[in-house]
Scaffold this motif. Structure first.
Motif, PDB file in Angstrom:
ATOM      1  N   LYS A 221       8.923   5.653  13.761  1.00 29.48           N
ATOM      2  CA  LYS A 221       8.763   6.457  12.560  1.00 29.48           C
ATOM      3  C   LYS A 221       8.165   5.715  11.304  1.00 29.48           C
ATOM      4  O   LYS A 221       7.514   6.049  10.356  1.00 29.48           O
ATOM      5  CB  LYS A 221      10.491   6.274  12.153  1.00 29.48           C
ATOM      6  N   GLN A 222       7.935   4.220  11.506  1.00 31.51           N
ATOM      7  CA  GLN A 222       7.218   3.505  10.457  1.00 31.51           C
ATOM      8  C   GLN A 222       5.830   3.877  10.476  1.00 31.51           C
ATOM      9  O   GLN A 222       5.241   3.970   9.552  1.00 31.51           O
ATOM     10  CB  GLN A 222       7.212   1.958  10.530  1.00 31.51           C
ATOM     11  N   ASP A 225       5.346   7.459   9.085  1.00 31.18           N
ATOM     12  CA  ASP A 225       5.460   7.425   7.605  1.00 31.18           C
ATOM     13  C   ASP A 225       4.173   6.772   6.838  1.00 31.18           C
ATOM     14  O   ASP A 225       3.642   7.384   6.144  1.00 31.18           O
ATOM     15  CB  ASP A 225       6.558   6.442   7.300  1.00 31.18           C
ATOM     16  N   LYS A 228       1.470   9.448   7.238  1.00 34.55           N
ATOM     17  CA  LYS A 228       1.501  10.424   6.249  1.00 34.55           C
ATOM     18  C   LYS A 228       1.054   9.961   4.708  1.00 34.55           C
ATOM     19  O   LYS A 228       0.458  10.673   4.165  1.00 34.55           O
ATOM     20  CB  LYS A 228       3.256  10.458   6.187  1.00 34.55           C
TER      21      LYS A 228
END
Length: 371
Positions: A221-222, A225, A228
């Motif tokens: 997820k890091q 993110d 993004k």
């Protein structure tokens, strides 16, 4: 035996390693116990502990922890590249503010090769090597290990008075001070970001290398993110907006010297007016020449330390340089009059145009310019 972990007393068997201690404390998550500080010295988890040692385990939340995580990832990148292109010579691969890079000689790739490299990286991480520290007895042993890599040999010769170490993971060995992750399985997400050219040791007189930039995280997820954030930042890139809003442009005829367009000049003038309004009650404004004689730059020290970054010219058999900074001209302004201590400090401002011969590879929009 007793040690202090962040000032809390912990009992552990005599002769236990830092790794055994982190297991006892349950610090097994990918973002935990990346390395250890023992009595203020960063080292690997394989280090033996002694009575009353002050211990701190680094996490990914700490900048030093990120640095170790990313430097270990740089070794993974180098291992993958040398598996795919055995003729490539690894040189150096440090952690940087966000991620890492590795420079290679004898490597010619494009961004089309990124998926291939990332696939090999996944294999290496799945093999879950535990980086092993090698301590060389002397520089000759190190030179023998890296006998086929002239770049490593140059570094060994430079640092031969220090204790030389390397790290091995599988078939890959790299000259390195460390510390490193105890296990590559902590790397859960990895992305190749871009490639560029870079001179060996940042010296334009030396050969051009291929630099590969990457980023890695202990959590997928890091990475999502972060990518993004990069995507959003790209939409707001000042070079893109400068063109779209017709604020400024950069031309081949004047690399690193921006052309400010009409709308850009309007913004420029607003900023200057705002600055002058802030300074008007306490500062006076001056204007100094853009070109000054060699003698001044010798006196200031620029001629001996910074000449290669200055634009010079000869006029009537006398040498001059376009100013790379305002302050020497400000010193000459100060010398125009005698001053009483009651006048000091003088508060003097100048909106000055300076020129510096930055390397072409370092130029970046309005962030790194020549004028």
């Amino acid at each position: 035996m007793q040690v202090l972990v962040d000032n809390a007393k912990v009992e552990i068997e005599e002769g236990a390693s830092a790794f055994a201690l982190c297991q006892k404390l349950g610090l097994s998550a990918p973002d935990q116990a990346l390395a250890v500080s023992i009595n203020g010295q960063l080292t690997d988890l394989t280090e033996t502990l002694f009575e009353n040692d002050q211990v701190h385990f680094l996490s990914f939340e700490e900048s030093e922890g990120q640095k170790i995580f990313w430097h270990s990832s740089a070794h993974v990148l180098a291992q993958a590249v040398t598996r795919l292109w055995p003729e490539a010579e690894p040189t150096i691969g440090p952690a940087i503010e966000k991620g890492f890079y590795y420079d290679f000689a004898g490597l010619n790739i494009s961004d089309k090769d990124f998926p291939l490299i990332e696939e090999e990286i996944k294999k290496i991480i799945a093999e879950n090597y535990k980086p092993e520290k090698i301590i060389f007895q002397d520089s000759q042993e190190a030179l023998k290990t890296f006998k086929n890599n002239k770049y490593k040999k140059e570094l060994i010769e430079e640092y031969k008075k220090d204790r030389l170490t390397a790290y091995r993971q599988g078939e890959f060995i790299d000259l390195c001070r460390g510390p490193h992750l105890s296990s590559l399985s902590k790397i859960k997400a990895f992305k190749i970001l871009k490639i560029s050219g870079a001179y060996w040791r940042a010296d334009p007189q030396k050969e051009m290398l291929t630099r590969i930039y990457g980023i890695s995280f202990p959590d997928r997820k890091q990475l999502a993110d972060y990518l993004k954030m990069l995507e959003e930042a790209q939409k707001r890139d000042h070079k893109k907006l400068g063109q779209e809003l017709d604020l400024f442009s950069l031309k081949e005829e004047a690399p690193g010297m921006p052309f400010i367009h009409t709308k850009g000049v309007f913004i420029w003038n607003q900023l200057i007016d705002f600055m002058r309004d802030c300074l008007k009650d306490t500062y006076v404004e001056i204007k100094t020449p853009i070109m000054l004689s060699k003698e001044l730059w010798e006196l200031s020290g620029h001629w001996s330390h910074y000449k290669e970054n200055m634009y010079t010219s000869a006029v009537e058999e006398r040498e001059y340089a376009i100013k790379p900074m305002n302050c020497p001209g400000g010193m000459l302004f100060y010398k125009s009059h005698l001053h009483s201590y009651r006048e000091l400090p003088l508060r003097v401002a100048e909106v000055g145009l300076v020129h510096r011969h930055e390397a072409s590879g370092a130029l970046s929009g309005l962030f790194r310019v020549r004028a």
